[in-house]
Design an enzyme around this catalytic site. Structure first.
Site, PDB file in Angstrom:
ATOM      1  N   CYS A 359       0.828  -1.203   0.000  1.00 28.07           N
ATOM      2  CA  CYS A 359       0.000   0.000   0.000  1.00 28.07           C
ATOM      3  C   CYS A 359       0.871   1.267   0.000  1.00 28.07           C
ATOM      4  O   CYS A 359       1.483   1.584  -1.002  1.00 28.07           O
ATOM      5  CB  CYS A 359      -0.983  -0.030   1.174  1.00 28.07           C
ATOM      6  N   HIS A 465      -3.547  -5.501   1.208  1.00 28.17           N
ATOM      7  CA  HIS A 465      -3.248  -5.798   2.602  1.00 28.17           C
ATOM      8  C   HIS A 465      -3.706  -7.225   2.932  1.00 28.17           C
ATOM      9  O   HIS A 465      -4.594  -7.764   2.286  1.00 28.17           O
ATOM     10  CB  HIS A 465      -4.000  -4.842   3.527  1.00 28.17           C
TER      11      HIS A 465
END
Length: 511
Positions: A359, A465
């Protein structure tokens, strides 16, 4: 139905509220009761994506934690809201569908004096700009409504407090501790970390600062993280009961390796498994690190050691370097450079050693961060992937299932592996147009712009994630499996039942 409410309060942050709440959720769920967790307000940059609001009818089949290999349902793109990771795991421990009502207010710190406010799973810019005391009055009706709805649908609601209930400067605007306890008439346990010292003073002082009607809700004191001979506690618990009328109902031994993901702090190197280490993974610990809990499964893999890296020396000897998520990507990138970690990461990559960005970490690995909307800030990237990130006001919050393409080099083991996870990010990342025209093109490691790899195959960046929470990914990388979440939850419940006063857990939910 109006659920019985059990609440876990703490004398301080880090006393053990989250894990104790999780253990209680699994204990009552194993009794065949319909259970839900609740925390009115959480302050954490560790968040999970859940359904905006799901209602599971009584008698329907509850989900097992095994049904959520990456942390939730496996639709290809499953949009939803955000709640704190602790309440997400507590819901799984309760065998309940995670729901935004379980954590109606989430504060995500962006700086020392500023937080992004997430209300009922969605970012609320107006509340983010509002002073705290005015904000608490504004959101209380929605907090109370969320709790009331959960009480109507369940037999037991296990509530977690925040910090200490005796912060007298905040008591008048409290919406997470005693105001919730009074609203639900919850039977409360007050837990303290005895390993820090001063436990009995913390317990007595907390109790003494509460008004009488709030003291009456405290049904037991819990001493957590105890090391040594329990007989040395005598006569303190009895003296404390004479002063307060509240019994000490549990002395919980120190337990480093319970396996529950951390929520409010970095993991402790003492928690790593004993034995030979074949892979050392250095996770860059910038000031606004987010979603650190997703690395817990790596801690549970035999032979893997995780450590936090804050200086170049911390990266020396590491097999992998991981750049995790960040709530302030440009600021954390500046911090990383100020520590000299940019040079350490570049040298590691130049040797062909694995680098992973997740991310915000993916965004840092590119050539540039471009922010025309004032979301995060402009910054040059680390230049390890020929990519550019353009920040956008629209926040991507969704569950995602994807499959890696054919990869070469250090990450080849992930080729064709399916992975389920979640996305929480502003902006999109695309190839750098001029570099692509010159022939320097990042390989699409995951479709739809979810992941990129360099030509050499050792620098990988993903928006996904929860990668290591998927057993397929762990098996591909290490040929090993970590304990399932169900195993962890059962272990917590067993541990609690072993050390609490007999009959207490039943008394807490008795009519």
């Amino acid at each position: 139905m109006s659920a019985r409410c059990v609440m876990v309060l703490g004398t301080t942050s880090g006393a053990g509220k989250s894990w104790l709440t999780t253990a209680l959720c699994r204990h009552y769920a194993r009794m065949g009761l319909k259970v839900a967790p609740f925390k009115a307000q959480n302050m954490s940059n560790n968040a999970r994506v859940v359904a905006p609001s799901l209602h599971r009818s009584r008698g329907s089949q509850p989900p097992e934690a095994a049904d959520f290999p990456g942390g939730g349902p496996a639709e290809s793109h499953w949009a939803g809201g955000e709640i704190g990771s602790a309440q997400y795991f507590q819901a799984l421990a309760a065998r309940a569908e995670p729901d935004v009502r379980m954590n109606p207010l989430l504060l995500k710190p962006e700086a020392d004096t500023r937080s992004q406010v997430v209300l009922m799973g969605q970012v609320d810019e107006a509340l983010s700009r509002m002073p705290w005391r005015g904000r608490s009055l504004r959101v209380w009706p929605q907090v109370a409504a969320a709790l009331d709805a959960l009480r109507e649908e369940n037999d037991v609601v296990v509530i977690e407090g925040a910090g200490s209930p005796a912060e007298i400067n905040l008591h008048a605007s409290d919406i997470v501790n005693m105001r919730v306890a009074l609203h639900a008439q919850a039977r409360c346990l007050l837990v303290t970390d005895i390993d820090r010292g001063g436990a009995f003073a913390h317990l007595y002082g907390t109790w003494a600062l509460l008004p009488p009607e709030e003291r009456a809700l405290i049904h037991g004191f819990v001493l957590n993280k105890f090391r040594g001979d329990a007989s040395l506690l005598v006569p303190a618990p009895q003296q404390l009961r004479e002063l307060t009328g509240v019994p000490t109902v549990a002395v919980l031994p120190m337990w480093w390796q319970h396996g529950l993901p951390e929520e409010d702090g970095v993991f402790d190197d003492r928690t790593r498994a004993s034995g030979s280490v074949h892979t050392t993974i250095a996770v860059i610990a910038y000031p606004r690190i987010s979603n650190l809990d997703e690395f817990q499964p790596l801690k549970n893999v035999p032979g893997v050691r995780l450590l936090w890296a804050r200086t170049p020396a911390d990266c020396a000897g590491a097999d992998w370097i991981v750049l995790p998520g960040s709530k302030a990507t440009a600021a954390d990138l500046a911090w990383l450079r100020s520590q000299g970690l940019d040079r350490a990461i570049a040298a590691h990559a130049a040797r062909g050693a694995p680098v992973l960005g997740v991310c915000g970490g993916l965004q840092m690995l590119g050539e540039a961060l471009i922010d025309t909307h004032g979301i995060d800030g402009n910054a040059p990237g680390l230049g390890l992937l020929p990519l550019v990130t353009q920040f956008d006001p629209q926040k991507t919050v969704r569950r995602t299932q994807s499959r890696f393409g054919d990869l070469a080099g250090a990450w080849a083991a992930l080729s064709r592996v399916e992975a389920t996870g979640y996305e929480i990010h502003h902006g999109q990342t695309l190839p750098h147009a001029a570099m692509a025209a010159a022939g320097d093109v990042a390989q699409g490691a995951l479709p739809d712009g979810l992941g990129w790899c360099n030509a050499q195959g050792n620098v990988l960046g993903v928006y996904l994630h929860g990668l290591f929470e998927d057993p397929r990914v762990l098996h591909a990388l290490f040929g090993a499996t970590a304990p399932t979440l169900d195993t962890v939850f059962d272990g917590l419940a067993d541990f609690l039942a072993q050390h609490v006063e007999p009959g207490l857990l039943d008394q807490l939910i008795a009519p």
